[in-house]
Motif scaffolding. Structure first.
Motif, PDB file in Angstrom:
ATOM      1  N   TYR A 182      53.677  36.219  82.722  1.00 55.45           N
ATOM      2  CA  TYR A 182      54.269  37.174  81.790  1.00 55.45           C
ATOM      3  C   TYR A 182      55.632  37.613  82.325  1.00 55.45           C
ATOM      4  O   TYR A 182      55.777  37.897  83.515  1.00 55.45           O
ATOM      5  N   THR A 183      56.611  37.679  81.445  1.00 53.98           N
ATOM      6  CA  THR A 183      57.890  38.299  81.785  1.00 53.98           C
ATOM      7  C   THR A 183      58.106  39.442  80.806  1.00 53.98           C
ATOM      8  O   THR A 183      58.194  39.229  79.592  1.00 53.98           O
ATOM      9  N   ILE A 184      58.153  40.664  81.340  1.00 49.20           N
ATOM     10  CA  ILE A 184      58.267  41.860  80.506  1.00 49.20           C
ATOM     11  C   ILE A 184      59.562  42.569  80.865  1.00 49.20           C
ATOM     12  O   ILE A 184      59.710  43.094  81.974  1.00 49.20           O
ATOM     13  N   ASP A 185      60.517  42.515  79.949  1.00 51.05           N
ATOM     14  CA  ASP A 185      61.855  43.079  80.181  1.00 51.05           C
ATOM     15  C   ASP A 185      62.429  42.624  81.523  1.00 51.05           C
ATOM     16  O   ASP A 185      62.966  43.421  82.307  1.00 51.05           O
ATOM     17  N   GLY A 186      62.281  41.323  81.781  1.00 50.39           N
ATOM     18  CA  GLY A 186      62.886  40.714  82.959  1.00 50.39           C
ATOM     19  C   GLY A 186      62.049  40.733  84.224  1.00 50.39           C
ATOM     20  O   GLY A 186      62.412  40.100  85.216  1.00 50.39           O
ATOM     21  N   VAL A 187      60.914  41.441  84.219  1.00 49.18           N
ATOM     22  CA  VAL A 187      60.049  41.518  85.402  1.00 49.18           C
ATOM     23  C   VAL A 187      58.876  40.556  85.220  1.00 49.18           C
ATOM     24  O   VAL A 187      58.226  40.549  84.171  1.00 49.18           O
ATOM     25  N   GLU A 188      58.588  39.745  86.249  1.00 53.43           N
ATOM     26  CA  GLU A 188      57.579  38.693  86.145  1.00 53.43           C
ATOM     27  C   GLU A 188      56.240  39.124  86.751  1.00 53.43           C
ATOM     28  O   GLU A 188      56.194  39.785  87.791  1.00 53.43           O
ATOM     29  N   TYR A 189      55.157  38.707  86.070  1.00 52.10           N
ATOM     30  CA  TYR A 189      53.793  38.971  86.524  1.00 52.10           C
ATOM     31  C   TYR A 189      52.958  37.722  86.253  1.00 52.10           C
ATOM     32  O   TYR A 189      53.263  36.944  85.339  1.00 52.10           O
ATOM     33  N   SER A 190      51.876  37.544  87.027  1.00 45.09           N
ATOM     34  CA  SER A 190      50.924  36.458  86.789  1.00 45.09           C
ATOM     35  C   SER A 190      49.510  37.001  86.960  1.00 45.09           C
ATOM     36  O   SER A 190      49.221  37.670  87.963  1.00 45.09           O
ATOM     37  N   TYR A 191      48.647  36.704  85.983  1.00 46.97           N
ATOM     38  CA  TYR A 191      47.259  37.164  86.051  1.00 46.97           C
ATOM     39  C   TYR A 191      46.322  36.069  85.554  1.00 46.97           C
ATOM     40  O   TYR A 191      46.656  35.336  84.607  1.00 46.97           O
ATOM     41  N   ASN A 192      45.153  35.979  86.192  1.00 45.17           N
ATOM     42  CA  ASN A 192      44.075  35.142  85.673  1.00 45.17           C
ATOM     43  C   ASN A 192      43.482  35.894  84.486  1.00 45.17           C
ATOM     44  O   ASN A 192      42.670  36.796  84.643  1.00 45.17           O
ATOM     45  N   THR A 193      43.898  35.525  83.293  1.00 44.62           N
ATOM     46  CA  THR A 193      43.716  36.355  82.102  1.00 44.62           C
ATOM     47  C   THR A 193      42.503  35.945  81.282  1.00 44.62           C
ATOM     48  O   THR A 193      42.351  34.771  80.925  1.00 44.62           O
ATOM     49  N   LEU A 194      41.669  36.931  80.971  1.00 42.30           N
ATOM     50  CA  LEU A 194      40.595  36.739  80.002  1.00 42.30           C
ATOM     51  C   LEU A 194      41.118  36.974  78.590  1.00 42.30           C
ATOM     52  O   LEU A 194      40.830  36.219  77.666  1.00 42.30           O
ATOM     53  N   LEU A 195      41.921  38.027  78.438  1.00 45.65           N
ATOM     54  CA  LEU A 195      42.444  38.420  77.125  1.00 45.65           C
ATOM     55  C   LEU A 195      43.730  39.211  77.312  1.00 45.65           C
ATOM     56  O   LEU A 195      43.823  40.052  78.205  1.00 45.65           O
ATOM     57  N   PHE A 196      44.724  38.923  76.477  1.00 49.81           N
ATOM     58  CA  PHE A 196      45.901  39.787  76.426  1.00 49.81           C
ATOM     59  C   PHE A 196      46.160  40.184  74.980  1.00 49.81           C
ATOM     60  O   PHE A 196      45.874  39.436  74.043  1.00 49.81           O
ATOM     61  N   LEU A 197      46.707  41.375  74.806  1.00 49.90           N
ATOM     62  CA  LEU A 197      47.074  41.883  73.487  1.00 49.90           C
ATOM     63  C   LEU A 197      48.449  42.530  73.574  1.00 49.90           C
ATOM     64  O   LEU A 197      48.714  43.306  74.492  1.00 49.90           O
ATOM     65  N   VAL A 198      49.300  42.198  72.629  1.00 50.88           N
ATOM     66  CA  VAL A 198      50.600  42.854  72.483  1.00 50.88           C
ATOM     67  C   VAL A 198      50.537  43.614  71.163  1.00 50.88           C
ATOM     68  O   VAL A 198      50.377  43.012  70.100  1.00 50.88           O
ATOM     69  N   ILE A 199      50.644  44.941  71.234  1.00 50.20           N
ATOM     70  CA  ILE A 199      50.319  45.776  70.080  1.00 50.20           C
ATOM     71  C   ILE A 199      51.498  46.671  69.702  1.00 50.20           C
ATOM     72  O   ILE A 199      52.168  47.246  70.559  1.00 50.20           O
ATOM     73  N   ASN A 200      51.722  46.778  68.399  1.00 48.28           N
ATOM     74  CA  ASN A 200      52.775  47.637  67.864  1.00 48.28           C
ATOM     75  C   ASN A 200      52.264  49.064  67.675  1.00 48.28           C
ATOM     76  O   ASN A 200      52.974  50.027  67.925  1.00 48.28           O
ATOM     77  N   SER A 201      51.010  49.189  67.227  1.00 41.03           N
ATOM     78  CA  SER A 201      50.385  50.507  67.086  1.00 41.03           C
ATOM     79  C   SER A 201      49.523  50.749  68.324  1.00 41.03           C
ATOM     80  O   SER A 201      49.729  50.121  69.355  1.00 41.03           O
ATOM     81  N   SER A 202      48.546  51.625  68.230  1.00 43.27           N
ATOM     82  CA  SER A 202      47.725  51.919  69.407  1.00 43.27           C
ATOM     83  C   SER A 202      46.406  51.159  69.439  1.00 43.27           C
ATOM     84  O   SER A 202      45.711  51.174  70.452  1.00 43.27           O
ATOM     85  N   GLY A 203      46.036  50.480  68.341  1.00 41.49           N
ATOM     86  CA  GLY A 203      44.724  49.856  68.319  1.00 41.49           C
ATOM     87  C   GLY A 203      44.676  48.573  67.530  1.00 41.49           C
ATOM     88  O   GLY A 203      45.596  48.227  66.786  1.00 41.49           O
ATOM     89  N   ALA A 204      43.553  47.863  67.692  1.00 39.08           N
ATOM     90  CA  ALA A 204      43.314  46.612  66.969  1.00 39.08           C
ATOM     91  C   ALA A 204      41.833  46.284  67.058  1.00 39.08           C
ATOM     92  O   ALA A 204      41.129  46.763  67.956  1.00 39.08           O
ATOM     93  N   GLY A 205      41.365  45.472  66.119  1.00 41.04           N
ATOM     94  CA  GLY A 205      39.977  45.027  66.155  1.00 41.04           C
ATOM     95  C   GLY A 205      38.964  46.142  66.024  1.00 41.04           C
ATOM     96  O   GLY A 205      37.822  46.014  66.469  1.00 41.04           O
ATOM     97  N   GLY A 206      39.367  47.249  65.408  1.00 37.62           N
ATOM     98  CA  GLY A 206      38.462  48.382  65.265  1.00 37.62           C
ATOM     99  C   GLY A 206      38.471  49.336  66.449  1.00 37.62           C
ATOM    100  O   GLY A 206      37.808  50.370  66.418  1.00 37.62           O
ATOM    101  N   PHE A 207      39.227  49.009  67.503  1.00 40.66           N
ATOM    102  CA  PHE A 207      39.345  49.878  68.678  1.00 40.66           C
ATOM    103  C   PHE A 207      40.664  50.653  68.572  1.00 40.66           C
ATOM    104  O   PHE A 207      41.746  50.076  68.657  1.00 40.66           O
ATOM    105  N   ARG A 208      40.580  51.953  68.431  1.00 42.69           N
ATOM    106  CA  ARG A 208      41.750  52.780  68.138  1.00 42.69           C
ATOM    107  C   ARG A 208      42.663  53.010  69.337  1.00 42.69           C
ATOM    108  O   ARG A 208      43.851  53.287  69.173  1.00 42.69           O
TER     109      ARG A 208
END
Length: 296
Positions: A182-208
């Motif tokens: 992941y590169t977020i505003d120029g800063v790099e990260y690496s994770y063994n990822t199960l799930l990632f979500l990029v959200i515009n509001s505060s919730g998704a999938g019924g989770f607020r």
């Protein structure tokens, strides 16, 4: 005279979307001098094309009546036009994630009242590669569930069709993980990822409260990354999702940013507002204050 274009999905909401929006429009027209035009979608992509035509025809407002997929298509059409009318959403789908975040009314009478109040808020819209989204982009475990639920199942079972499909997929989904950069505003990260979500509001999938610090008009997207971990850890994380405390868990990583780049180690399907959105790599960004939307 104001002119409003209604784009509705006739198969949404146990096939009652058309009935509800017609009645709401009739109520509004009995009080205000507003002209309504109606377009029923028939296949994937119809909502986007209708929204583009609506923008070019100079409508004052486009009303999206359906579920998250209908809203997604309408917003994509609007975002491809330099001059955009205002947007209203009448939630008539099975889940209505984005409408739930905005606390939009589902009943035809309350929606008619909302139109008459004429109160708007300017919100951000997300962009992923060449596509736009109003609520969420995700990848990894459980993000393909909406793609596997049939229209018939949604008509009969409603939102429980998604819960059933999730329960069926749990064993295989918990085995999904891969290294993602992941590169977020120029800063790099690496994770063994199960799930990632990029959200515009505060919730998704019924989770607020998946992204409890999110705002729809701050020019930022919120990113929550769930690392692969033990089932005991996952259960603990799950119990905290309902109040937003999951972001304090060491296997959950929470960021805010304007520009995000996602590069997976292996092939990864991206979900965009509940629909397939192509494959990563993904370049994701926020379009600040892009659309005026009708709100309570």
């Amino acid at each position: 005279m104001k002119r409003y274009l209604v784009i509705y999905n006739p198969s949404s909401g146990k096939e009652l979307a058309g009935y509800k929006i017609f009645n709401a429009a009739e109520t509004v027209m009995s009080i205000e001098n507003i002209e309504f035009s109606f377009y029923a979608t028939k296949k994937k992509g119809d909502g986007e094309e209708a929204a583009i035509r609506g923008c070019r025809s100079g409508y004052d407002m486009i009303i999206a009546c359906g579920g998250d997929g209908t809203v997604h298509e309408v917003v994509n059409g609007m975002m491809k036009c330099p001059q955009r009318p205002k947007l209203a959403i009448m939630p008539a789908g099975t889940i209505n994630d984005f409408a739930e975040q905005l606390k939009l009314p589902k009943s035809q009478d309350n929606f008619a009242s909302l139109i008459l109040k004429n109160n708007f808020r300017t919100i951000d819209v997300g962009k992923v590669n060449d596509d736009y989204f109003v609520n969420v982009v995700g990848g990894g475990a459980f993000t393909t569930i909406p793609h596997r639920v049939t229209i018939d199942a949604k008509t009969i079972l409603g939102k429980y069709a998604y819960y059933y499909q999730a329960a069926v997929q749990v064993p295989e989904e918990l085995e999904l993980s891969q290294l993602i950069d992941y590169t977020i505003d120029g800063v790099e990260y690496s994770y063994n990822t199960l799930l990632f979500l990029v959200i515009n509001s505060s919730g998704a999938g019924g989770f607020r409260y998946l992204c409890p610090n999110a705002k729809l008009d701050d020019g930022l997207l919120d990113i929550v990354i769930f690392e692969k971990t033990t089932n005991a850890d996952l259960f603990q994380i799950f119990t905290k999702v309902f109040n937003g405390q999951h972001i304090t868990h060491p296997k959950v990583h929470y960021f805010q940013g304007e520009k995000i780049k996602i590069i997976p180690e292996k092939e990864l399907l991206i979900d965009t507002d509940g629909d397939p959105g192509g494959y990563a790599p993904a370049n994701i960004s926020s379009v600040h204050k892009a659309i005026d939307i009708l709100v309570p």
